[in-house]
Design a protein around this motif. Sequence first.
Motif, PDB file in Angstrom:
ATOM      1  N   ARG A   1     -10.354   0.521 -31.439  1.00  0.00           N
ATOM      2  CA  ARG A   1     -10.763   0.644 -30.021  1.00  0.00           C
ATOM      3  C   ARG A   1      -9.567   1.025 -29.150  1.00  0.00           C
ATOM      4  O   ARG A   1      -9.713   1.763 -28.186  1.00  0.00           O
ATOM      5  N   ARG A   2      -8.404   0.535 -29.496  1.00  0.00           N
ATOM      6  CA  ARG A   2      -7.214   0.903 -28.725  1.00  0.00           C
ATOM      7  C   ARG A   2      -6.962   2.411 -28.863  1.00  0.00           C
ATOM      8  O   ARG A   2      -6.627   3.098 -27.892  1.00  0.00           O
ATOM      9  N   ALA A   3      -7.157   2.930 -30.065  1.00  0.00           N
ATOM     10  CA  ALA A   3      -6.970   4.369 -30.277  1.00  0.00           C
ATOM     11  C   ALA A   3      -8.006   5.162 -29.466  1.00  0.00           C
ATOM     12  O   ALA A   3      -7.683   6.206 -28.882  1.00  0.00           O
ATOM     13  N   LYS A   4      -9.237   4.629 -29.411  1.00  0.00           N
ATOM     14  CA  LYS A   4     -10.283   5.283 -28.607  1.00  0.00           C
ATOM     15  C   LYS A   4      -9.885   5.301 -27.140  1.00  0.00           C
ATOM     16  O   LYS A   4     -10.033   6.307 -26.445  1.00  0.00           O
ATOM     17  N   LEU A   5      -9.396   4.158 -26.664  1.00  0.00           N
ATOM     18  CA  LEU A   5      -8.999   4.077 -25.260  1.00  0.00           C
ATOM     19  C   LEU A   5      -7.825   5.017 -24.982  1.00  0.00           C
ATOM     20  O   LEU A   5      -7.821   5.731 -23.973  1.00  0.00           O
ATOM     21  N   ASP A   6      -6.855   5.032 -25.875  1.00  0.00           N
ATOM     22  CA  ASP A   6      -5.697   5.919 -25.675  1.00  0.00           C
ATOM     23  C   ASP A   6      -6.148   7.379 -25.609  1.00  0.00           C
ATOM     24  O   ASP A   6      -5.618   8.161 -24.811  1.00  0.00           O
ATOM     25  N   ALA A   7      -7.133   7.724 -26.416  1.00  0.00           N
ATOM     26  CA  ALA A   7      -7.650   9.099 -26.384  1.00  0.00           C
ATOM     27  C   ALA A   7      -8.388   9.369 -25.072  1.00  0.00           C
ATOM     28  O   ALA A   7      -8.256  10.447 -24.477  1.00  0.00           O
ATOM     29  N   LEU A   8      -9.153   8.375 -24.611  1.00  0.00           N
ATOM     30  CA  LEU A   8      -9.877   8.534 -23.341  1.00  0.00           C
ATOM     31  C   LEU A   8      -8.913   8.725 -22.171  1.00  0.00           C
ATOM     32  O   LEU A   8      -9.154   9.537 -21.274  1.00  0.00           O
ATOM     33  N   VAL A   9      -7.844   7.960 -22.184  1.00  0.00           N
ATOM     34  CA  VAL A   9      -6.869   8.013 -21.088  1.00  0.00           C
ATOM     35  C   VAL A   9      -6.334   9.431 -20.892  1.00  0.00           C
ATOM     36  O   VAL A   9      -6.107   9.860 -19.758  1.00  0.00           O
ATOM     37  N   THR A  10      -6.204  10.164 -21.978  1.00  0.00           N
ATOM     38  CA  THR A  10      -5.632  11.519 -21.868  1.00  0.00           C
ATOM     39  C   THR A  10      -6.578  12.490 -21.152  1.00  0.00           C
ATOM     40  O   THR A  10      -6.161  13.554 -20.728  1.00  0.00           O
ATOM     41  N   ARG A  11      -7.841  12.103 -20.999  1.00  0.00           N
ATOM     42  CA  ARG A  11      -8.801  12.989 -20.318  1.00  0.00           C
ATOM     43  C   ARG A  11      -8.693  12.947 -18.805  1.00  0.00           C
ATOM     44  O   ARG A  11      -9.292  13.753 -18.110  1.00  0.00           O
ATOM     45  N   TYR A  12      -8.005  11.948 -18.297  1.00  0.00           N
ATOM     46  CA  TYR A  12      -7.950  11.747 -16.852  1.00  0.00           C
ATOM     47  C   TYR A  12      -6.561  12.060 -16.313  1.00  0.00           C
ATOM     48  O   TYR A  12      -5.563  11.875 -17.006  1.00  0.00           O
ATOM     49  N   PRO A  13      -6.498  12.508 -15.061  1.00  0.00           N
ATOM     50  CA  PRO A  13      -5.182  12.782 -14.485  1.00  0.00           C
ATOM     51  C   PRO A  13      -4.334  11.515 -14.355  1.00  0.00           C
ATOM     52  O   PRO A  13      -3.117  11.556 -14.460  1.00  0.00           O
ATOM     53  N   LYS A  14      -4.989  10.373 -14.128  1.00  0.00           N
ATOM     54  CA  LYS A  14      -4.276   9.088 -14.062  1.00  0.00           C
ATOM     55  C   LYS A  14      -4.956   8.131 -15.020  1.00  0.00           C
ATOM     56  O   LYS A  14      -6.192   8.081 -15.075  1.00  0.00           O
ATOM     57  N   LYS A  15      -4.158   7.344 -15.737  1.00  0.00           N
ATOM     58  CA  LYS A  15      -4.766   6.461 -16.741  1.00  0.00           C
ATOM     59  C   LYS A  15      -5.656   5.396 -16.118  1.00  0.00           C
ATOM     60  O   LYS A  15      -6.593   4.916 -16.737  1.00  0.00           O
ATOM     61  N   GLN A  16      -5.413   5.053 -14.848  1.00  0.00           N
ATOM     62  CA  GLN A  16      -6.242   4.059 -14.161  1.00  0.00           C
ATOM     63  C   GLN A  16      -7.710   4.492 -14.092  1.00  0.00           C
ATOM     64  O   GLN A  16      -8.604   3.665 -13.991  1.00  0.00           O
ATOM     65  N   ALA A  17      -7.938   5.801 -14.150  1.00  0.00           N
ATOM     66  CA  ALA A  17      -9.303   6.331 -14.048  1.00  0.00           C
ATOM     67  C   ALA A  17     -10.139   5.988 -15.272  1.00  0.00           C
ATOM     68  O   ALA A  17     -11.363   6.139 -15.256  1.00  0.00           O
TER      69      ALA A  17
END
Length: 160
Positions: free
Chosen positions: A9-25
């Motif tokens: 799940r952490r890997a999934k989240l890390d991959a998701l974070v790259t889709r957004y201009p800011k990781k907070q999104a």
Amino acid sequence: MSFTFTPERRAKLDALVTRYPKKQAALLPALRLAEEQAGCIDFDAMEHIAEILDVSPAKVLGVFTFYTHYRRPGTGKFLVQVCATLPCALRGAESVFDRLASELGIGQDETTKDGMFTLKKVECLASCGSAVCVQVNDDYYENITADKVPDLIRQLKEKK
Ligand code: FES
């Protein structure tokens, strides 16, 4: 802090974070991932997410409490959400909610003693054309009337 994401799940989240201009999104999907992992979202999970996304725990709590669909600790196996927004209200949402409350013996935001059902009134579920809409976990039950409530509960109990 006792909650940490599994490596997958952490890997999934890390991959998701790259889709957004800011990781907070990535806060909403992060909450969803925590819910999938633990079955509900507690303060430990919120702190863990805050740390990963570099936001305050208060921000995570604010977003978490704004959305009614995330499961809190103590939520029943079936989270029954009755839309109470205008189109559903005009088609009898209040009587659907009252019948559910009466049949289950619980009120708003309460859970049955056996832990099976939690009942909530919520805002629009985006299925206004099929009012009254009731969401149970990830499933929609549409065109619900008070008379259909006993059958709905019976169907859910059979899913145990
Ligand atoms: S008003 Fe009930 S689903 Fe939109």
